[in-house]
Enzyme design. Structure first.
Site, PDB file in Angstrom:
ATOM      1  N   TRP A  70       0.850  -1.193   0.000  1.00  0.00           N
ATOM      2  CA  TRP A  70       0.000   0.000   0.000  1.00  0.00           C
ATOM      3  C   TRP A  70       0.881   1.237   0.000  1.00  0.00           C
ATOM      4  O   TRP A  70       1.907   1.288   0.664  1.00  0.00           O
ATOM      5  CB  TRP A  70      -0.910   0.031   1.232  1.00  0.00           C
ATOM      6  CG  TRP A  70      -2.085  -0.879   1.130  1.00  0.00           C
ATOM      7  CD1 TRP A  70      -2.245  -2.081   1.748  1.00  0.00           C
ATOM      8  CD2 TRP A  70      -3.264  -0.668   0.359  1.00  0.00           C
ATOM      9  NE1 TRP A  70      -3.443  -2.634   1.414  1.00  0.00           N
ATOM     10  CE2 TRP A  70      -4.100  -1.781   0.550  1.00  0.00           C
ATOM     11  CE3 TRP A  70      -3.694   0.355  -0.491  1.00  0.00           C
ATOM     12  CZ2 TRP A  70      -5.341  -1.905  -0.058  1.00  0.00           C
ATOM     13  CZ3 TRP A  70      -4.937   0.228  -1.095  1.00  0.00           C
ATOM     14  CH2 TRP A  70      -5.734  -0.882  -0.875  1.00  0.00           C
TER      15      TRP A  70
ATOM     16  N   ALA B 175       3.323   3.132   5.017  1.00  0.00           N
ATOM     17  CA  ALA B 175       2.752   4.477   5.116  1.00  0.00           C
ATOM     18  C   ALA B 175       1.246   4.353   5.276  1.00  0.00           C
ATOM     19  O   ALA B 175       0.573   3.799   4.409  1.00  0.00           O
ATOM     20  CB  ALA B 175       3.096   5.305   3.882  1.00  0.00           C
TER      21      ALA B 175
ATOM     22  N   THR C 285     -12.257   8.697   7.238  1.00  0.00           N
ATOM     23  CA  THR C 285     -12.948   7.736   8.106  1.00  0.00           C
ATOM     24  C   THR C 285     -12.013   7.299   9.232  1.00  0.00           C
ATOM     25  O   THR C 285     -10.815   7.569   9.190  1.00  0.00           O
ATOM     26  CB  THR C 285     -13.372   6.485   7.304  1.00  0.00           C
ATOM     27  OG1 THR C 285     -12.187   5.775   6.910  1.00  0.00           O
ATOM     28  CG2 THR C 285     -14.177   6.863   6.066  1.00  0.00           C
TER      29      THR C 285
ATOM     30  N   HIS D 159     -10.748   4.532   9.722  1.00  0.00           N
ATOM     31  CA  HIS D 159      -9.893   3.440   9.262  1.00  0.00           C
ATOM     32  C   HIS D 159      -8.424   3.673   9.626  1.00  0.00           C
ATOM     33  O   HIS D 159      -7.723   2.759  10.069  1.00  0.00           O
ATOM     34  CB  HIS D 159     -10.065   3.283   7.745  1.00  0.00           C
ATOM     35  CG  HIS D 159      -9.284   2.159   7.159  1.00  0.00           C
ATOM     36  ND1 HIS D 159      -8.115   2.364   6.454  1.00  0.00           N
ATOM     37  CD2 HIS D 159      -9.494   0.827   7.170  1.00  0.00           C
ATOM     38  CE1 HIS D 159      -7.638   1.195   6.053  1.00  0.00           C
ATOM     39  NE2 HIS D 159      -8.450   0.248   6.478  1.00  0.00           N
TER      40      HIS D 159
END
Length: 155
Positions: A24, A82, A88, A90
């Site tokens: 990611w 990262a 949100t 999350h």
């Protein structure tokens, strides 16, 4: 009476290192990885003593780090990722669980897990911390791993 001081150093970088790298946000994380590799090499660690392990994201790091540490093959693990805040909650869950999980792995196994996971509010902050204005946190995490291997060898 003299106070004894024990600290790690970089005089003779030894050991085997695992770089645990998140897929990611790879546009940032690849720079962290390059910074970590450069630091390990500059301190005399051979490429033969470095392994790169890719995980999907930071949330998966604790399990992957646990398996790496339990293998007995590594003197330290450098976690590089990262987590960028969005709109949100999350971010809070991922950053918190990653941090707690990696700390638990280190404590449970005695293998240092250096924290090179950016937890930032914006892409700009991530870019700054991966090799521009604010240095390279991947390089700093690799230095931490080297110093901890040295320190633990002295304790």
């Amino acid at each position: 009476m003299t106070i004894k001081i024990i600290e790690g150093d970089f005089k003779s970088a030894t050991g085997k290192y695992a770089l645990l790298v998140s897929r990611w946000n790879s546009f940032v994380v690849e720079h962290l990885k390059e910074g970590a590799l450069d630091t390990l090499r500059r301190h005399g660690v051979s490429d033969d003593d470095i392994e790169i392990v890719y995980a999907p994201g930071a949330f998966e790091f604790p399990l992957a780090a646990q398996k790496l540490a339990a293998s007995g093959d590594y003197d330290a693990i450098v976690a590089l990722g990262a987590v960028i805040r969005g709109g949100t909650p999350h971010f809070d869950y991922v950053a918190g669980e990653c941090t707690k999980g990696l700390a638990q792995v280190s404590l449970a196994t005695g293998i240092p897990v250096a924290f090179g996971v950016l937890t930032v509010d914006s892409i700009e902050q991530a870019i700054e911390r991966s090799g521009t204005k604010a240095g390279n946190k991947g390089s700093e995490a690799a230095e931490t791993a080297l110093e901890m291997v040295s320190l633990l060898g002295k304790l």
